[in-house]
Design a protein around this motif. Structure first.
Motif, PDB file in Angstrom:
ATOM      1  N   ASN A  25      40.719  46.446  34.484  1.00 54.42           N
ATOM      2  CA  ASN A  25      39.348  46.216  34.041  1.00 54.42           C
ATOM      3  C   ASN A  25      38.941  47.124  32.883  1.00 54.42           C
ATOM      4  O   ASN A  25      38.156  46.728  32.030  1.00 54.42           O
TER       5      ASN A  25
ATOM      6  N   LYS B 107      38.619  39.280  39.108  1.00 54.23           N
ATOM      7  CA  LYS B 107      38.743  40.641  39.622  1.00 54.23           C
ATOM      8  C   LYS B 107      37.789  41.609  38.928  1.00 54.23           C
ATOM      9  O   LYS B 107      38.020  42.810  38.900  1.00 54.23           O
TER      10      LYS B 107
ATOM     11  N   ASP C  75      34.987  44.139  38.027  1.00 51.58           N
ATOM     12  CA  ASP C  75      34.153  45.135  38.694  1.00 51.58           C
ATOM     13  C   ASP C  75      32.894  45.340  37.848  1.00 51.58           C
ATOM     14  O   ASP C  75      32.679  44.654  36.851  1.00 51.58           O
ATOM     15  N   GLY C  76      32.052  46.274  38.256  1.00 57.31           N
ATOM     16  CA  GLY C  76      30.804  46.529  37.552  1.00 57.31           C
ATOM     17  C   GLY C  76      31.011  46.946  36.113  1.00 57.31           C
ATOM     18  O   GLY C  76      30.247  46.558  35.221  1.00 57.31           O
TER      19      GLY C  76
ATOM     20  N   ARG D  58      31.962  43.802  33.980  1.00 54.23           N
ATOM     21  CA  ARG D  58      30.803  42.920  33.828  1.00 54.23           C
ATOM     22  C   ARG D  58      29.791  43.510  32.855  1.00 54.23           C
ATOM     23  O   ARG D  58      29.240  42.803  32.016  1.00 54.23           O
TER      24      ARG D  58
END
Length: 107
Positions: free
Chosen positions: A3, A27, A29-30, A33
């Motif tokens: 990520n 997959k 994550d914060g 995003r």
């Protein structure tokens, strides 16, 4: 790709954003995003800025000054890449706050 890497790649043109979005949507994550939202906001802002600059370039004699504003998206992209590499969820200067809560399709 992890990520963090996808977050960095998202700032490299619209193609980098598309690669990051489709590679990481399952997959995400914060961090990913957040940077997908920021980089998409940057892409949209860049298109608007370049349209305005092209009009200004045609109607004014300030081509050099107008050209300097064209560097702004590159500077913001570098700041975004640095934030993503440091795993920091910090909004981009000038435009970042506008896009923090937008683009609900990202997550």
């Amino acid at each position: 790709m992890d990520n963090k890497t996808l977050s960095i790649v998202s700032y490299i043109t619209i193609f980098g954003w598309l690669i990051s979005f489709f590679s990481g949507k399952d997959k995400a994550d914060g961090l990913l995003r957040y940077h997908l939202k920021q980089s998409l906001g940057l892409v949209i802002s860049t298109f608007i800025l370049y349209a305005v600059l092209n009009v200004l370039f045609l109607i004014t004699e300030l081509g050099f000054l107008v050209g300097l504003f064209g560097l702004l998206p590159w500077v913001l992209a570098i700041i975004g890449i640095i934030n993503a590499a440091n795993e920091v969820e910090k909004p981009l200067p000038l435009i970042g706050k506008m896009f923090e809560n937008k683009f609900s399709f990202i997550g």
